[in-house]
Scaffold this motif. Structure first.
Motif: not given
Length: 235
Positions: A205-211, A214-216, A221-225
């Motif tokens: 999830f962090q790799a997706l958020e970094d790239e 606000n993905a999806n 961000a909610k999953f990461i939190e």
């Protein structure tokens, strides 16, 4: 000065003599082995010409035939007539499986593998779907991502989550297309959570958020939190 000139002349003579010997050796070698060399070159030329003739006269026409056969199969596939698209209609047209069997070494036959894999997946035959995908060869990054993603889907559908997880990661990394990366990193994250691998899930999830911040629509961000909170509470 005279001695120096004599030395230079002697050195030159030696050099010329060596050249003569080398030339003679090469000439002798060619003369001695001219027949086998000629035969070897002839065989090589015939092999190369034969290969290109095979491509032009056999593979290319077969590929064209395979593409023609695929038209009807694809039309039926798109109409959700999956079984007929896969197995064809005797005496009418060949299905995707027959195209793979008959034209598998052509570009069209290779594409038929990919489509047949989708058909097998839709019919619930995950083993055959995976086999088709493993044999499917592509250098296209988008299709490679889809290949890995479909293998992951088939394994997860077979309740083999542990085996399917790395394929989602490979699918996400195979292409730089946002939709594909978002889809497969999210799937990898959710499967990792289901397996209790929260550290891996957070990584995906962090790799997706970094790239893609606000993905999806903020779901990532909610999953990461949530994962970070779970990590803190288990310390």
């Amino acid at each position: 000065m005279a001695k120096k000139n004599k030395k230079e002349e002697f050195a030159t003579e030696q050099f010329v003599e060596k050249l003569d010997k080398t030339a003679f050796s090469v000439e002798y070698f060619v003369e001695k082995y001219s027949k086998p060399i000629g035969i070897g070159l002839g065989i090589l030329i015939v092999a190369v010409l034969g290969y290109f003739a095979y491509l032009k006269m056999v593979v290319e026409p077969k590929s064209n035939d395979a593409f023609k056969e695929m038209v009807q199969a694809e039309r039926l596939f798109d109409q959700d007539s999956i079984n007929i698209a896969l197995n064809g209609s005797p005496g009418s047209f060949e299905g995707l499986q027959q195209i793979v069997d008959e034209y598998g070494n052509t570009d069209a036959g290779n594409l038929a593998r990919f489509k047949a894999a989708s058909a097998y997946y839709k019919l619930g035959d995950y083993v055959s779907s995976i086999k088709m995908l493993e044999d499917f060869d592509t250098s296209d990054k988008v299709m490679l991502a889809q290949k890995y993603g479909m293998i992951g889907n088939a394994l997860v559908a077979s309740n083999k989550l542990e085996e399917g997880l790395p394929y989602y990661e490979k699918a996400a990394k195979a292409s730089d297309v946002e939709t594909l990366q978002s889809t497969y990193y999210t799937k990898a994250g959710k499967i990792a959570m289901e397996l209790g691998k929260n550290a891996d899930a957070l990584k995906y999830f962090q790799a997706l958020e970094d790239e893609y911040p606000n993905a999806n629509n903020g779901e990532v961000a909610k999953f990461i939190e949530r994962l970070k909170y779970a990590s803190e509470t288990t310390k």
